[in-house]
Design an enzyme around this catalytic site. Structure first.
Site, PDB file in Angstrom:
ATOM      1  N   LYS A   1     -52.327   4.488 -34.047  1.00 34.72           N
ATOM      2  CA  LYS A   1     -53.136   4.177 -32.877  1.00 34.72           C
ATOM      3  C   LYS A   1     -52.197   3.659 -31.674  1.00 34.72           C
ATOM      4  O   LYS A   1     -51.678   2.752 -31.587  1.00 34.72           O
ATOM      5  CB  LYS A   1     -54.066   3.144 -33.408  1.00 34.72           C
ATOM      6  CG  LYS A   1     -54.976   3.381 -34.579  1.00 34.72           C
ATOM      7  CD  LYS A   1     -56.119   2.364 -34.711  1.00 34.72           C
ATOM      8  CE  LYS A   1     -56.963   2.799 -36.025  1.00 34.72           C
ATOM      9  NZ  LYS A   1     -58.035   1.958 -36.094  1.00 34.72           N
TER      10      LYS A   1
ATOM     11  N   LYS B   1     -55.565  -2.788 -29.885  1.00 38.75           N
ATOM     12  CA  LYS B   1     -55.103  -2.416 -31.099  1.00 38.75           C
ATOM     13  C   LYS B   1     -54.094  -3.144 -31.521  1.00 38.75           C
ATOM     14  O   LYS B   1     -53.746  -3.749 -32.518  1.00 38.75           O
ATOM     15  CB  LYS B   1     -54.894  -0.937 -31.254  1.00 38.75           C
ATOM     16  CG  LYS B   1     -55.859   0.095 -31.743  1.00 38.75           C
ATOM     17  CD  LYS B   1     -56.946   0.209 -31.153  1.00 38.75           C
ATOM     18  CE  LYS B   1     -58.037   1.059 -31.401  1.00 38.75           C
ATOM     19  NZ  LYS B   1     -58.922   1.456 -30.462  1.00 38.75           N
TER      20      LYS B   1
ATOM     21  N   ASN C   1     -64.573  -4.219 -31.332  1.00 39.61           N
ATOM     22  CA  ASN C   1     -64.799  -3.848 -30.032  1.00 39.61           C
ATOM     23  C   ASN C   1     -65.188  -4.707 -28.869  1.00 39.61           C
ATOM     24  O   ASN C   1     -66.061  -5.491 -29.107  1.00 39.61           O
ATOM     25  CB  ASN C   1     -65.516  -2.579 -29.711  1.00 39.61           C
ATOM     26  CG  ASN C   1     -65.361  -1.584 -30.848  1.00 39.61           C
ATOM     27  OD1 ASN C   1     -64.490  -0.680 -30.530  1.00 39.61           O
ATOM     28  ND2 ASN C   1     -65.998  -1.606 -31.928  1.00 39.61           N
TER      29      ASN C   1
ATOM     30  N   SER D   1     -71.309   0.776 -26.981  1.00 37.16           N
ATOM     31  CA  SER D   1     -72.513   1.659 -26.809  1.00 37.16           C
ATOM     32  C   SER D   1     -73.566   1.570 -28.070  1.00 37.16           C
ATOM     33  O   SER D   1     -73.292   1.102 -29.006  1.00 37.16           O
ATOM     34  CB  SER D   1     -72.255   3.127 -26.358  1.00 37.16           C
ATOM     35  OG  SER D   1     -71.133   3.536 -27.161  1.00 37.16           O
TER      36      SER D   1
ATOM     37  N   GLU E   1     -61.901  -1.858 -36.460  1.00 40.80           N
ATOM     38  CA  GLU E   1     -61.701  -2.529 -35.109  1.00 40.80           C
ATOM     39  C   GLU E   1     -62.724  -3.540 -34.577  1.00 40.80           C
ATOM     40  O   GLU E   1     -64.056  -3.205 -34.954  1.00 40.80           O
ATOM     41  CB  GLU E   1     -61.260  -1.530 -34.074  1.00 40.80           C
ATOM     42  CG  GLU E   1     -62.231  -0.795 -33.486  1.00 40.80           C
ATOM     43  CD  GLU E   1     -61.775   0.086 -32.345  1.00 40.80           C
ATOM     44  OE1 GLU E   1     -61.103  -0.602 -31.433  1.00 40.80           O
ATOM     45  OE2 GLU E   1     -62.572   0.841 -31.787  1.00 40.80           O
TER      46      GLU E   1
ATOM     47  N   ARG F   1     -68.742  -5.348 -30.708  1.00 45.06           N
ATOM     48  CA  ARG F   1     -69.207  -4.713 -31.908  1.00 45.06           C
ATOM     49  C   ARG F   1     -68.142  -4.725 -33.019  1.00 45.06           C
ATOM     50  O   ARG F   1     -66.750  -4.449 -32.688  1.00 45.06           O
ATOM     51  CB  ARG F   1     -69.605  -3.460 -31.479  1.00 45.06           C
ATOM     52  CG  ARG F   1     -70.639  -2.714 -32.504  1.00 45.06           C
ATOM     53  CD  ARG F   1     -71.075  -1.323 -32.418  1.00 45.06           C
ATOM     54  NE  ARG F   1     -69.988  -0.405 -32.490  1.00 45.06           N
ATOM     55  CZ  ARG F   1     -69.541   0.311 -31.830  1.00 45.06           C
ATOM     56  NH1 ARG F   1     -70.223   0.759 -30.698  1.00 45.06           N
ATOM     57  NH2 ARG F   1     -68.377   1.170 -31.992  1.00 45.06           N
TER      58      ARG F   1
ATOM     59  N   ARG G   1     -72.799   4.778 -38.072  1.00 48.25           N
ATOM     60  CA  ARG G   1     -72.367   5.970 -37.759  1.00 48.25           C
ATOM     61  C   ARG G   1     -71.897   6.706 -38.958  1.00 48.25           C
ATOM     62  O   ARG G   1     -71.073   6.097 -39.882  1.00 48.25           O
ATOM     63  CB  ARG G   1     -71.380   6.097 -36.662  1.00 48.25           C
ATOM     64  CG  ARG G   1     -71.673   5.702 -35.311  1.00 48.25           C
ATOM     65  CD  ARG G   1     -70.719   5.367 -34.384  1.00 48.25           C
ATOM     66  NE  ARG G   1     -69.902   4.310 -34.868  1.00 48.25           N
ATOM     67  CZ  ARG G   1     -68.506   4.105 -34.159  1.00 48.25           C
ATOM     68  NH1 ARG G   1     -68.153   4.672 -33.181  1.00 48.25           N
ATOM     69  NH2 ARG G   1     -67.965   3.009 -34.794  1.00 48.25           N
TER      70      ARG G   1
ATOM     71  N   GLU H   1     -59.376   3.194 -26.351  1.00 55.78           N
ATOM     72  CA  GLU H   1     -60.789   3.139 -26.784  1.00 55.78           C
ATOM     73  C   GLU H   1     -61.677   4.392 -26.363  1.00 55.78           C
ATOM     74  O   GLU H   1     -61.093   4.980 -25.422  1.00 55.78           O
ATOM     75  CB  GLU H   1     -61.454   1.830 -25.996  1.00 55.78           C
ATOM     76  CG  GLU H   1     -60.903   0.616 -26.073  1.00 55.78           C
ATOM     77  CD  GLU H   1     -60.606  -0.093 -27.641  1.00 55.78           C
ATOM     78  OE1 GLU H   1     -61.428   0.338 -28.122  1.00 55.78           O
ATOM     79  OE2 GLU H   1     -59.712  -0.760 -27.756  1.00 55.78           O
ATOM     80  N   GLY H   2     -62.411   4.544 -27.071  1.00 53.56           N
ATOM     81  CA  GLY H   2     -63.473   5.670 -26.729  1.00 53.56           C
ATOM     82  C   GLY H   2     -63.172   6.894 -27.689  1.00 53.56           C
ATOM     83  O   GLY H   2     -64.175   7.937 -27.556  1.00 53.56           O
TER      84      GLY H   2
HETATM   85  P1  ADP Z   1     -61.525   3.671 -30.998  1.00 53.13           P
HETATM   86  O1  ADP Z   1     -61.142   2.813 -30.053  1.00 53.13           O
HETATM   87  O2  ADP Z   1     -61.151   5.224 -30.278  1.00 53.13           O
HETATM   88  O3  ADP Z   1     -62.947   4.104 -31.163  1.00 53.13           O
HETATM   89  P2  ADP Z   1     -61.139   3.464 -33.683  1.00 53.13           P
HETATM   90  O4  ADP Z   1     -59.919   2.496 -34.213  1.00 53.13           O
HETATM   91  O5  ADP Z   1     -62.338   2.660 -33.685  1.00 53.13           O
HETATM   92  O6  ADP Z   1     -60.458   3.694 -32.436  1.00 53.13           O
HETATM   93  O7  ADP Z   1     -60.850   4.608 -34.643  1.00 53.13           O
HETATM   94  C1  ADP Z   1     -61.713   5.633 -34.282  1.00 53.13           C
HETATM   95  C2  ADP Z   1     -62.272   6.434 -35.508  1.00 53.13           C
HETATM   96  O8  ADP Z   1     -61.257   6.476 -36.430  1.00 53.13           O
HETATM   97  C3  ADP Z   1     -63.027   5.069 -36.283  1.00 53.13           C
HETATM   98  O9  ADP Z   1     -64.495   5.030 -35.761  1.00 53.13           O
HETATM   99  C4  ADP Z   1     -63.108   5.675 -37.802  1.00 53.13           C
HETATM  100  O10 ADP Z   1     -63.898   6.649 -38.012  1.00 53.13           O
HETATM  101  C5  ADP Z   1     -61.486   6.206 -37.915  1.00 53.13           C
HETATM  102  N1  ADP Z   1     -60.644   5.145 -38.290  1.00 53.13           N
HETATM  103  C6  ADP Z   1     -59.987   4.335 -37.482  1.00 53.13           C
HETATM  104  N2  ADP Z   1     -59.193   3.624 -38.206  1.00 53.13           N
HETATM  105  C7  ADP Z   1     -59.423   3.957 -39.593  1.00 53.13           C
HETATM  106  C8  ADP Z   1     -58.852   3.588 -40.957  1.00 53.13           C
HETATM  107  N3  ADP Z   1     -57.836   2.560 -40.766  1.00 53.13           N
HETATM  108  N4  ADP Z   1     -59.442   4.170 -42.017  1.00 53.13           N
HETATM  109  C9  ADP Z   1     -59.979   5.240 -41.692  1.00 53.13           C
HETATM  110  N5  ADP Z   1     -60.723   5.587 -40.736  1.00 53.13           N
HETATM  111  C10 ADP Z   1     -60.024   4.952 -39.480  1.00 53.13           C
HETATM  112 MG    MG Z   2     -63.680   2.584 -32.595  1.00 49.64          MG
END
Ligand code: ADP
Ligand code: MG
Length: 449
Positions: free
Chosen positions: A340, A283, A126, A131, A124, A103, A424, A344-345
């Protein structure tokens, strides 16, 4: 007068748009009543990206030397990454078949006010435990129902990633060619999002007659065994092992769980995903792809530029931005960055003051376990969100994920395609984005034109 919330909640319950809340009470999954508008051009662009991004990440997953080399410093202070690296196979002459359900998550940035000028920026990619294959379909059915009844202004764009994912699972299981196959679904003991998983299990059984063994890593350690390379469980052979757990250190409370993971990895079961693919989803790897030279090692000549255009600035903490370390720049302007770790999660990233404190306290060695990412200046639109049967209007941000599947032997592709979407939507004040973590609401897409 028809109460749209009541109508929507009843429809959600009847159609399995459900989850357990944090107290493990049954509730509808949070949903939006404001589908996210996209232009046809943007939607086409996102769909076309899916096989391209799958190929990039597949090439990384199939390059254990690259993964070892690039994640070595991270592994020094991150035991989870270290343990996964230990399971990575050597360069194989005959690589095993693998299945990826990916995803690719994006936010849209405003480039002027017109939606047609919006640009997708990658949050990101995934590679494990993705899910909402089922619930994203159910929310589009909910929106269709409300639209037909005149309770919603826009018609949702049809979405059924579950059916395509089940078809690909069946293709992979069939290709394993054993008399008593099953799908081994690796799960957490307590799972809030269980109905999303059950829907896949039931559809696979209904359509293809393939049973699913739902097991925790501990149960696999207790009941699983190797027979001539096959992973045997209670009379079945795990033709495909599908990880809906195993993506977080919390899933490995003791060495028993790592033993189960090693058993799976040494078996010939088709992994969804392979351990290399799980690591490729780190990441740290996303950050490395932000460098053009690295990206060009894995992306085709004609697609590298398009892929790169979706990236925000991604930095190691000691990297220089205009002669100042990224860590210092982020301390000076915390609102511009997200910190970061390799997790994940949801709920693991750091923002604002918390990020600043962390940056000031990390040792040089610990810095390698993190990356800095520029914040995406996402477009903000008003939305009506329904959480536990209560509706609230608020300025919101939507995140669009494109699901993809890919079946491959090494770099040889057997299947590689886009299969649908997840939207979302969350309050614009909220930093994080998980649905079960309680930050975001499920949504659908609609055409703006
Ligand atoms: P995870 O692996 O925990 O899902 P993500 O990198 O997807 O980590 O980050 C979780 C959430 O944080 C994302 O779904 C998004 O809503 C927010 N987020 C992550 N990176 C950014 C960014 N560069 N700018 C704005 N929001 C972000
Ligand atoms: Mg994510």
């Amino acid at each position: 007068m028809l109460d749209v919330v009541r109508e929507a909640v009843d429809f959600a319950i009847i159609n399995g748009l459900l989850k357990y809340n944090t107290r493990f009470q049954l509730t509808h999954a949070p949903f939006s009543l404001s589908p996210a508008p996209v232009s046809r051009k943007l939607l086409r662009q996102l769909c076309n990206f899916t096989p391209v991004f799958n190929t990039v990440w597949l090439k990384i997953a199939n390059n254990p030397a690259f993964l070892r080399n690039e994640l070595e410093k991270t592994a020094r202070t991150d035991d989870f990454v270290k343990n996964l690296l230990n399971l990575l196979p050597e360069n194989e002459l005959h690589p095993q078949r693998q299945l990826l359900i990916s995803r690719n998550d994006f936010m849209l940035t405003a480039d002027g006010n017109e939606t047609s000028l919006k640009k997708p920026k990658q949050v990101e990619f995934n590679t494990i435990s993705n899910s909402f294959l089922s619930l994203s379909r159910q929310v589009s059915l909910l929106h269709r129902h409300l639209y037909r009844k005149g309770l919603l202004a826009s018609e949702p764009i049809p979405n059924d990633p579950l059916e395509a994912a089940v078809d690909s699972m069946a293709t992979a299981i069939r290709s394993y060619d054993t008399p008593n196959p099953c799908l081994l679904m690796v799960v957490q003991e307590k799972e809030q999002n269980i109905f999303d998983q059950r829907a896949l299990e039931y559809r696979l059984y209904e359509k293809y007659n393939y049973p699913t063994c739902r097991m925790t890593l501990k149960e696999i350690a207790e009941t699983g065994s190797l027979h001539e390379g096959h992973l045997k469980l209670k009379g079945h052979i795990a033709a495909v092992t599908y990880f809906r757990a195993g993506y977080t250190p919390d899933d490995y409370p003791s060495s028993i769980e790592w033993k189960a993971r090693a058993l799976i990895e040494t078996s010939s079961s088709i992994k969804c995903p392979s351990v290399g693919m799980q690591l490729a989803g780190a990441k740290k790897i996303q950050q490395l792809l932000g460098h053009e030279d690295t990206l060009r090692l894995f992306a085709e000549e004609d697609s590298a530029e398009k892929v790169q255009e979706t990236f925000m600035g991604l930095y190691t903490l000691d990297e220089l931005i205009d002669n100042v370390s990224a860590s210092e720049v982020a301390c000076q302007s915390p609102e511009r960055f997200v910190l970061k770790p390799q997790r994940e999660g949801g709920g693991n990233n750091l923002y604002g003051e918390e990020m600043k404190t962390a940056l000031q306290n990390l040792t040089e060695e610990e810095q390698h376990a993190y990356i800095l990412m520029e914040r995406i200046p996402s477009t903000i639109t008003p939305a009506a969100l329904v959480v536990e049967s209560t509706r609230e209007e608020m300025p919101s941000i939507s995140e669009i994920g494109r699901f993809g599947v890919c079946i491959a032997d090494g770099d040889r592709l057997i299947e590689n395609k886009d299969i649908g979407y997840l939207v979302r939507t969350k309050s614009a004040d909220e930093n994080e984005g998980g649905v079960c973590a309680g930050y975001a609401c499920l949504n659908s897409l609609c055409f703006e034109d």
